[in-house]
Design a protein around this motif. Structure first.
Motif, short mmCIF file in Angstrom:
data_model
loop_
_atom_site.label_atom_id
_atom_site.label_comp_id
_atom_site.label_asym_id
_atom_site.label_seq_id
_atom_site.Cartn_x
_atom_site.Cartn_y
_atom_site.Cartn_z
N ARG A 1 0.84 -1.21 0.00
CA ARG A 1 0.00 0.00 0.00
C ARG A 1 0.88 1.26 0.00
O ARG A 1 0.63 2.20 -0.76
N ILE A 2 1.90 1.27 0.84
CA ILE A 2 2.81 2.43 0.91
C ILE A 2 3.51 2.63 -0.44
O ILE A 2 3.61 3.75 -0.95
N ALA A 3 3.98 1.54 -1.03
CA ALA A 3 4.63 1.63 -2.34
C ALA A 3 3.66 2.16 -3.40
O ALA A 3 4.05 2.94 -4.28
N SER A 4 2.39 1.78 -3.31
CA SER A 4 1.38 2.26 -4.26
C SER A 4 1.11 3.75 -4.09
O SER A 4 0.92 4.47 -5.07
N LEU A 5 1.11 4.22 -2.85
CA LEU A 5 0.97 5.66 -2.60
C LEU A 5 2.15 6.41 -3.20
O LEU A 5 1.99 7.50 -3.75
N ASN A 6 3.33 5.83 -3.12
CA ASN A 6 4.50 6.45 -3.73
C ASN A 6 4.38 6.48 -5.25
O ASN A 6 4.81 7.45 -5.89
N ALA A 7 3.77 5.46 -5.83
CA ALA A 7 3.52 5.47 -7.28
C ALA A 7 2.58 6.61 -7.65
O ALA A 7 2.82 7.33 -8.62
N LEU A 8 1.54 6.79 -6.86
CA LEU A 8 0.62 7.91 -7.12
C LEU A 8 1.33 9.26 -6.97
O LEU A 8 1.08 10.18 -7.75
N ALA A 9 2.23 9.37 -6.00
CA ALA A 9 2.99 10.61 -5.81
C ALA A 9 3.90 10.87 -7.02
O ALA A 9 4.03 12.00 -7.48
N ALA A 10 4.51 9.80 -7.55
CA ALA A 10 5.36 9.95 -8.74
C ALA A 10 4.51 10.36 -9.95
O ALA A 10 4.93 11.19 -10.75
N ALA A 11 3.31 9.80 -10.06
CA ALA A 11 2.41 10.16 -11.15
C ALA A 11 2.01 11.63 -11.04
O ALA A 11 1.99 12.36 -12.04
N LYS A 12 1.70 12.06 -9.84
CA LYS A 12 1.32 13.46 -9.62
C LYS A 12 2.46 14.40 -10.01
O LYS A 12 2.24 15.41 -10.68
N GLU A 13 3.68 14.04 -9.62
CA GLU A 13 4.83 14.88 -9.96
C GLU A 13 5.01 14.95 -11.48
O GLU A 13 5.25 16.01 -12.04
N HIS A 14 4.85 13.82 -12.16
CA HIS A 14 5.05 13.78 -13.61
C HIS A 14 3.96 14.56 -14.35
O HIS A 14 4.24 15.30 -15.28
N LEU A 15 2.70 14.36 -13.93
CA LEU A 15 1.56 14.94 -14.64
C LEU A 15 1.20 16.34 -14.16
O LEU A 15 0.49 17.06 -14.85
N GLY A 16 1.63 16.69 -12.95
CA GLY A 16 1.26 17.97 -12.37
C GLY A 16 -0.05 17.89 -11.61
O GLY A 16 -0.40 18.80 -10.86
N ASN A 17 -0.80 16.77 -11.80
CA ASN A 17 -2.12 16.65 -11.18
C ASN A 17 -2.57 15.20 -11.29
O ASN A 17 -2.59 14.66 -12.40
N VAL A 18 -2.96 14.57 -10.19
CA VAL A 18 -3.43 13.18 -10.26
C VAL A 18 -4.76 13.03 -10.97
O VAL A 18 -5.14 11.93 -11.37
N ASP A 19 -5.48 14.13 -11.17
CA ASP A 19 -6.78 14.05 -11.82
C ASP A 19 -6.66 13.66 -13.30
O ASP A 19 -7.67 13.31 -13.92
N ARG A 20 -5.47 13.69 -13.86
CA ARG A 20 -5.28 13.22 -15.24
C ARG A 20 -5.21 11.69 -15.31
O ARG A 20 -5.27 11.12 -16.40
N LEU A 21 -5.11 11.02 -14.16
CA LEU A 21 -5.12 9.56 -14.16
C LEU A 21 -6.54 9.07 -14.39
O LEU A 21 -7.45 9.40 -13.63
N ARG A 22 -6.75 8.28 -15.45
CA ARG A 22 -8.07 7.72 -15.74
C ARG A 22 -8.28 6.42 -14.99
O ARG A 22 -9.34 6.16 -14.45
N LYS A 23 -7.24 5.54 -15.06
CA LYS A 23 -7.34 4.25 -14.39
C LYS A 23 -5.98 3.59 -14.34
O LYS A 23 -5.07 3.97 -15.09
N LEU A 24 -5.87 2.60 -13.48
CA LEU A 24 -4.70 1.75 -13.45
C LEU A 24 -4.93 0.66 -14.48
O LEU A 24 -5.96 -0.01 -14.46
N VAL A 25 -3.98 0.49 -15.39
CA VAL A 25 -4.10 -0.53 -16.43
C VAL A 25 -3.46 -1.83 -15.96
O VAL A 25 -4.04 -2.90 -16.04
N LYS A 26 -2.20 -1.73 -15.46
CA LYS A 26 -1.47 -2.92 -15.04
C LYS A 26 -0.70 -2.65 -13.77
O LYS A 26 -0.10 -1.60 -13.60
N LEU A 27 -0.74 -3.64 -12.90
CA LEU A 27 -0.01 -3.61 -11.63
C LEU A 27 0.89 -4.82 -11.58
O LEU A 27 0.44 -5.95 -11.83
N THR A 28 2.17 -4.61 -11.28
CA THR A 28 3.11 -5.69 -11.05
C THR A 28 3.64 -5.53 -9.64
O THR A 28 4.06 -4.44 -9.25
#
Length: 166
Positions: free
Chosen positions: A78-105
């Motif tokens: 769960r903590i690692a997944s929150l870090n993934a969301l934080a990395a996505a937010k940094e890359h995109l500028g906003n997590v609201d651009r995330l539509r869905k998770l396609v693949k999880l490994t």
């Protein structure tokens, strides 16, 4: 596995959904080597594997089946997944651009005897279902390995579908 009842979030923004769940994203992770944390192409965002790091330190360390329980492994995922969301937010500028998770490994540092990989990976999957809803779905690959960087018990790798940047 059937869809959990009552587990479909409204189509509110991801920022709103995080707030509703009382989740505050951590500081984004930084690479441990010669690579970048995120890369997008078309409508996909690929994230490097994220670790269960809090305040730049490993929050949970060890090996499943040796010195960590499945519950501790789920929390690490769960903590690692929150870090993934934080990395996505940094890359995109906003997590609201995330539509869905396609693949999880999910890679898990385990002993040879450990067999509860799927239950442990639910620590990550359950978070994404809470955020995107059961209907959004994601495919998943989970496997055990001998060791992971810096003694981490799990690594979470994600691929998201993203809204185009207008």
């Amino acid at each position: 596995m059937p869809a959990p009842s009552g587990n479909k979030p409204s189509r509110s923004s991801l920022t709103s959904r995080l707030s509703e769940l009382g989740i505050v994203l951590p500081a984004p992770p930084t690479p441990l080597g010669a690579y970048v944390e995120s890369s997008d192409t078309g409508n996909l965002l690929f994230l490097s594997g994220t670790l269960p790091v809090v305040n730049r330190k490993l929050a949970i360390a060890g090996r499943l089946g040796e010195n960590l329980s499945v519950k501790e492994g789920q929390e690490a995922a769960r903590i690692a997944s929150l870090n993934a969301l934080a990395a996505a937010k940094e890359h995109l500028g906003n997590v609201d651009r995330l539509r869905k998770l396609v693949k999880l490994t999910v890679l898990i540092a385990t002993t040879e005897q450990f067999t509860e990989h799927a239950s442990l990976a639910d620590g990550a999957s359950d978070l994404f279902v809470q955020l995107f809803g059961w209907d959004a779905g994601h495919v998943r690959l989970v496997y055990g390995v001998q060791s992971l960087p810096v003694g981490a018990p799990v690594i979470v790798e994600t691929i998201f579908e993203i809204e185009p940047n207008h």
